[in-house]
Write an enzyme that holds these catalytic residues in place. Structure first.
Site, PDB file in Angstrom:
ATOM      1  N   HIS A  97      -5.496   7.488  -2.156  1.00  0.00           N
ATOM      2  CA  HIS A  97      -5.366   6.104  -2.597  1.00  0.00           C
ATOM      3  C   HIS A  97      -5.323   6.019  -4.120  1.00  0.00           C
ATOM      4  CE1 HIS A  97      -6.173   4.881   1.552  1.00  0.00           C
ATOM      5  NE2 HIS A  97      -5.825   3.666   1.197  1.00  0.00           N
ATOM      6  N   ASP A 102       6.458 -12.039  14.115  1.00  0.00           N
ATOM      7  CA  ASP A 102       5.392 -12.972  13.750  1.00  0.00           C
ATOM      8  C   ASP A 102       4.188 -12.154  13.281  1.00  0.00           C
ATOM      9  OD1 ASP A 102       3.345 -14.826  13.557  1.00  0.00           O
ATOM     10  OD2 ASP A 102       3.874 -15.868  15.416  1.00  0.00           O
ATOM     11  N   LYS A 142      -2.393 -14.431  19.603  1.00  0.00           N
ATOM     12  CA  LYS A 142      -2.943 -14.326  18.241  1.00  0.00           C
ATOM     13  C   LYS A 142      -4.468 -14.261  18.214  1.00  0.00           C
ATOM     14  CE  LYS A 142       1.017 -16.757  16.201  1.00  0.00           C
ATOM     15  NZ  LYS A 142       1.707 -17.161  17.451  1.00  0.00           N
ATOM     16  N   GLU A 149       0.838  -1.193   0.000  1.00  0.00           N
ATOM     17  CA  GLU A 149       0.000   0.000   0.000  1.00  0.00           C
ATOM     18  C   GLU A 149       0.881   1.254   0.000  1.00  0.00           C
ATOM     19  OE1 GLU A 149      -3.716   1.990   2.498  1.00  0.00           O
ATOM     20  OE2 GLU A 149      -2.773   0.149   3.230  1.00  0.00           O
TER      21      GLU A 149
END
Length: 331
Positions: free
Chosen positions: A314, A216, A140, A8
């Site tokens: 964007h 991670d 997580k 992005e």
């Protein structure tokens, strides 16, 4: 410089603008107020009575030093800080918290927990270990226990941004920016019933930095827990902005940090490997860098939304007129 691994383009430009605004106003200050990785095994007994007896034993302050000595034998860097229990019927969930040096520390704490469980079975032979992780850690997953008590590094990063900088760099005004933060990040997130999601896009920055530095990526879930605050400051001549992030889970040794590109990014930041003079200092500094980057990303995105520039940005930075696949095939 902040290394980011992202597809992005707008994200890079946005963080750059946020950093420019913060730097032009004198920089940011960060404080790391907690450093403890957690692991919570689940054990089971024949009755809730026996599970409660173990809970009372483990949480008794008189027994902590003994349990800590057993735990700390598992590693030079593992230092047990706290044990907290939750009971559900005959199941007991034991949440261990410990410092882990410059490692993120999941393997380290799991080893220490295993040592303690083996020790406890001497006095509680009827204890059945169901699993080394019982989801009360919580790893997580978005979890209130992490949001409230923290996991990994807990960091607050703050800055005072001058009115002139808000106007010239961020292209908006202070009252409008502060109002948007309340209505979007605080009220809107409350309406959604979020856990730790009182921010504009912390996960965007955390993910990009995690991939770039060999962390991670799955731990972005809890590491992105963040609340963003914007308030008037200096008698209306500036704004105060802060991000509070209680669960930044990072390390500078082990795992993906050893990969060539990720190792180079850590070296760029000055936090590669273990800090031999002050174990844990490199990982703590990396956590502060993450929070600082999130601070920059938050103020810039909020400004873009406030001035209705989100979509045009964007379209400008995330679109390319060049056919990348065709270029690759001709080279």
């Amino acid at each position: 410089m902040v290394p980011l691994a992202t597809t992005e383009g707008t994200l890079v430009a946005s963080i750059n603008r946020g950093l420019k605004a913060i730097y032009a106003s004198g920089g940011a200050i960060s404080v790391l107020h907690k450093d403890a990785m957690t692991r919570a095994p689940i054990v089971r007994f024949g009755s809730a009575v026996r599970a409660t007896q173990l809970m009372l034993f483990v949480e008794d302050p008189l027994n902590f030093d003994t349990l800590a000595a057993v735990f700390n034998r598992s590693s030079r860097f593992a230092k047990l800080q706290k044990i907290q229990c939750q009971i559900a019927g005959r199941n007991l969930y034991i949440r261990f918290a410990c410092s882990t040096g410059d490692a993120m520390g999941m393997n380290m704490i799991s080893k220490g927990v295993q040592y303690v469980l083996e020790y406890l079975q001497n006095d509680f032979p009827d204890m059945e270990v169901i699993g080394i992780s019982g989801n009360f850690c919580s790893d997580k997953k978005a979890a209130a226990v992490n949001w409230i008590q923290g996991r990994g590094k807990s960091v607050v990063c703050e800055a005072i941004i001058k009115e002139e900088v808000v106007r010239k760099v961020l292209k908006t005004n202070m009252d409008s920016l502060a109002g948007l933060n309340v209505n979007k990040n605080l009220i809107g997130s409350a309406m959604a019933g979020t856990v730790g999601g009182f921010n504009a896009h912390a996960s965007n920055i955390v993910s990009a930095l995690f991939i770039a530095t060999g962390q991670d990526p799955a731990q972005n879930v809890e590491s992105s827990h963040c609340i963003t605050q914007i308030e008037s400051a200096q008698n209306g001549k500036a704004i105060y902005i802060a991000v509070s992030m209680p669960c930044i889970e990072v390390g500078t040794i082990g795992g993906g940090t050893q990969l060539a590109s990720q190792s180079a990014c850590l070296n760029l930041l000055g936090v590669k490997g273990a800090n031999r003079e002050s174990p844990g200092a490199n990982a703590r500094q990396l956590a502060r860098i993450v929070a600082g980057a999130v601070l920059a990303g938050e103020v810039s995105l909020l400004a873009a939304i406030d001035t209705d520039q989100l979509m045009t940005s964007h379209m400008k930075y995330n679109r390319s007129s060049r056919d990348v696949i065709q270029l690759a095939s001709t080279e």
